[in-house]
Design an enzyme around this catalytic site. Structure first.
Site, mmCIF file in Angstrom:
data_model
loop_
_atom_site.group_PDB
_atom_site.id
_atom_site.type_symbol
_atom_site.label_atom_id
_atom_site.label_comp_id
_atom_site.label_asym_id
_atom_site.label_seq_id
_atom_site.Cartn_x
_atom_site.Cartn_y
_atom_site.Cartn_z
ATOM 1 C CB CYS A 131 -0.961 0.003 1.190
ATOM 2 S SG CYS A 131 -2.123 -1.365 1.129
ATOM 3 C CG HIS A 265 -3.123 3.680 2.196
ATOM 4 N ND1 HIS A 265 -3.697 3.289 1.006
ATOM 5 C CD2 HIS A 265 -3.091 2.564 2.976
ATOM 6 C CE1 HIS A 265 -3.987 2.006 1.062
ATOM 7 N NE2 HIS A 265 -3.635 1.548 2.252
ATOM 8 C CG ASN A 295 -6.575 -0.639 1.451
ATOM 9 O OD1 ASN A 295 -5.946 -0.163 0.506
ATOM 10 N ND2 ASN A 295 -5.987 -1.109 2.537
HETATM 11 N N1 COA Z 1 -18.124 -8.909 9.669
HETATM 12 C C1 COA Z 1 -18.581 -9.241 10.897
HETATM 13 N N2 COA Z 1 -17.752 -9.625 11.878
HETATM 14 C C2 COA Z 1 -16.432 -9.668 11.594
HETATM 15 C C3 COA Z 1 -15.896 -9.319 10.341
HETATM 16 C C4 COA Z 1 -16.830 -8.948 9.343
HETATM 17 N N3 COA Z 1 -16.430 -8.593 8.109
HETATM 18 N N4 COA Z 1 -14.570 -9.466 10.369
HETATM 19 C C5 COA Z 1 -14.247 -9.856 11.609
HETATM 20 N N5 COA Z 1 -15.375 -9.986 12.364
HETATM 21 C C6 COA Z 1 -15.495 -10.401 13.748
HETATM 22 C C7 COA Z 1 -14.328 -11.240 14.202
HETATM 23 O O1 COA Z 1 -14.526 -12.594 13.849
HETATM 24 C C8 COA Z 1 -14.386 -11.028 15.698
HETATM 25 O O2 COA Z 1 -15.401 -11.817 16.244
HETATM 26 P P1 COA Z 1 -15.172 -12.556 17.642
HETATM 27 O O3 COA Z 1 -14.997 -11.449 18.640
HETATM 28 O O4 COA Z 1 -16.440 -13.314 17.809
HETATM 29 O O5 COA Z 1 -13.968 -13.404 17.456
HETATM 30 C C9 COA Z 1 -14.844 -9.570 15.835
HETATM 31 O O6 COA Z 1 -15.454 -9.236 14.566
HETATM 32 C C10 COA Z 1 -13.695 -8.618 16.111
HETATM 33 O O7 COA Z 1 -12.662 -8.903 15.189
HETATM 34 P P2 COA Z 1 -11.339 -8.064 15.156
HETATM 35 O O8 COA Z 1 -10.471 -8.514 14.016
HETATM 36 O O9 COA Z 1 -10.731 -8.012 16.501
HETATM 37 O O10 COA Z 1 -11.962 -6.630 14.828
HETATM 38 P P3 COA Z 1 -11.295 -5.221 14.864
HETATM 39 O O11 COA Z 1 -12.043 -4.316 15.731
HETATM 40 O O12 COA Z 1 -9.814 -5.281 15.046
HETATM 41 O O13 COA Z 1 -11.537 -4.708 13.366
HETATM 42 C C11 COA Z 1 -10.376 -4.501 11.296
HETATM 43 C C12 COA Z 1 -11.017 -5.451 12.287
HETATM 44 C C13 COA Z 1 -9.761 -5.332 10.169
HETATM 45 C C14 COA Z 1 -11.458 -3.598 10.700
HETATM 46 C C15 COA Z 1 -9.327 -3.634 12.011
HETATM 47 O O14 COA Z 1 -8.466 -4.452 12.754
HETATM 48 C C16 COA Z 1 -8.506 -2.832 11.052
HETATM 49 O O15 COA Z 1 -9.003 -1.925 10.409
HETATM 50 N N6 COA Z 1 -7.188 -3.101 10.962
HETATM 51 C C17 COA Z 1 -6.321 -2.396 10.040
HETATM 52 C C18 COA Z 1 -6.517 -2.976 8.691
HETATM 53 C C19 COA Z 1 -5.801 -2.223 7.644
HETATM 54 O O16 COA Z 1 -5.803 -1.018 7.645
HETATM 55 N N7 COA Z 1 -5.210 -2.955 6.691
HETATM 56 C C20 COA Z 1 -4.590 -2.428 5.550
HETATM 57 C C21 COA Z 1 -3.324 -1.738 5.862
HETATM 58 S S1 COA Z 1 -2.642 -1.163 4.374
#
Ligand code: COA
Length: 338
Positions: A131, A265, A295
């Site tokens: 990215c 980004h 993204n």
């Molecule tokens: N829909 C519904 N539930 C979902 C889901 C979806 N699309 N994806 C994950 N979950 C669930 C998980 O299974 C988890 O459930 P559990 O508590 O029963 O195990 C719960 O939601 C929390 O998951 P978690 O991964 O801890 O969520 P989070 O608050 O960290 O949010 C992201 C997830 C990916 C949105 C967040 O971590 C994020 O934005 N990270 C940065 C990603 C990024 O910017 N990447 C690119 C960089 S270039």
């Protein structure tokens, strides 16, 4: 011994007896026609519009059709950037493409785009910085222009992440979209007050296992899928991007008051909001496309620039801060006077 850093601290732009600096002369973008909403995804996997909006700010993404390859989309974005600059392909003597989703291992996407544009001189290559590919590309192009190695450079980010997503993994497939963006950069010896002021790029391979593509050319029969530890990426993004924006301001003895636009980004609205607050910017000074594009990796910054230039928000003379973090980890920032 103090080694020179990857940061290029320089006096802003040029004087007649100095090397040229680099101006952004045109911006272009391309998005696939097909739009996939959160609700459509929720009809296929266990997710919901509310979850995706709340955690990421994303409401929809564009998804490429079979003919919309990295090369095809990159060429469209490049043509629009050249049109915006008022020049033809003959003004191009270098093409740098940031992509993690090239059509093939080689020839490079940049060379394929060069061929499609009908450019037969200069050089063209892809760079792999996930990215951060666009920020890296701008940094390299600026250094090469200042060194006199080229004069008219297309820096393109073009990505078809839909082809490397595991569509059963709800933790990743809801986050990404496809598209391409491009800028045409030119050596400038006239406008001392305009151009790329400084770029700051970094990498730290210790974190390669928190965001990567599983499998690769040469690894037999392994499907290629994006794999991510979302929480860890989030944590690093907030800390490292904060460092990168502070670094860009400090290197130029500027403060947040000098910034007209943050063009970040577009990974996640929460990360973008955190950066806007850190810079003490008003929300309307932050260009946001993640809600509609999701993204698009290396394409996201030039797509956001394209939108804000075309709708008249970014005007000549404005100071723009761009920043990105991606798999590697790689990250960086750049300050550009339009
Ligand atoms: N829909 C519904 N539930 C979902 C889901 C979806 N699309 N994806 C994950 N979950 C669930 C998980 O299974 C988890 O459930 P559990 O508590 O029963 O195990 C719960 O939601 C929390 O998951 P978690 O991964 O801890 O969520 P989070 O608050 O960290 O949010 C992201 C997830 C990916 C949105 C967040 O971590 C994020 O934005 N990270 C940065 C990603 C990024 O910017 N990447 C690119 C960089 S270039």
């Amino acid at each position: 011994m103090t080694l020179p850093s990857t940061t290029s601290d320089r006096a802003p732009c040029t004087t007649p007896d100095r090397a040229p600096c680099t101006t952004v002369n045109g911006v272009g973008g391309y998005l696939p026609e097909r739009i996939v909403t959160n609700d459509e995804l929720a009809s296929r996997i266990d997710t919901s519009d509310a979850w995706i909006r709340e955690r990421t700010g994303i409401t929809q993404r564009h998804i490429a059709s079979p003919h919309e390859t990295a090369t095809f989309m990159g060429e469209q974005a490049a043509r629009r950037a050249l049109d915006a600059a008022g020049v033809g392909p003959d003004a191009v003597d270098a093409i740098i493409v940031g992509t993690s989703t090239p059509d093939q291992g080689f020839p490079a996407t940049a060379v394929a785009i060069q061929g499609a544009l009908g450019v037969t001189r200069g050089f063209a290559f892809d760079l792999s910085a996930a990215c951060s590919g666009f920020v890296y590309g701008v940094s390299i192009a600026d250094a090469m222009i200042r060194a006199g190695q080229c004069h008219g450079v297309l820096v393109i980010g073009t990505e078809v992440y839909s082809r490397i997503l595991n569509w059963q993994d709800r933790g990743t497939c809801v986050l990404f979209g496809d598209g391409a963006g491009a800028v045409f950069l030119r050596a400038n010896t006239e406008h001392a007050d305009r151009g790329i002021i400084s770029t700051h790029i970094h990498a730290d391979g210790r974190y390669g296992d928190i965001l990567y593509i599983d499998g690769a050319t040469g690894q037999t029969a392994k499907p290629q899928h994006l794999v991510m530890n979302g929480r860890e990426v989030f944590r690093h993004a907030v800390g490292k991007l904060a460092g990168a924006v502070d670094e860009a301001l400090a290197a130029n003895h500027l403060t947040h008051n000098d910034i007209d636009w943050l063009v970040p980004h577009q990974a996640n609205l929460r990360i973008i909001d955190a950066m806007g607050k850190r810079l003490n910017l008003r929300p309307e000074q932050v260009v946001i496309t993640v809600d509609r594009h999701a993204n698009t990796s290396a394409a996201s910054i030039p797509l956001a620039l394209d939108e804000a230039v075309r709708d008249g928000r970014i005007q000549p003379g404005h100071l723009i801060l761009i920043e990105a973090l991606g798999g590697g980890l790689t990250w960086g920032s750049a300050l550009i006077r339009f």
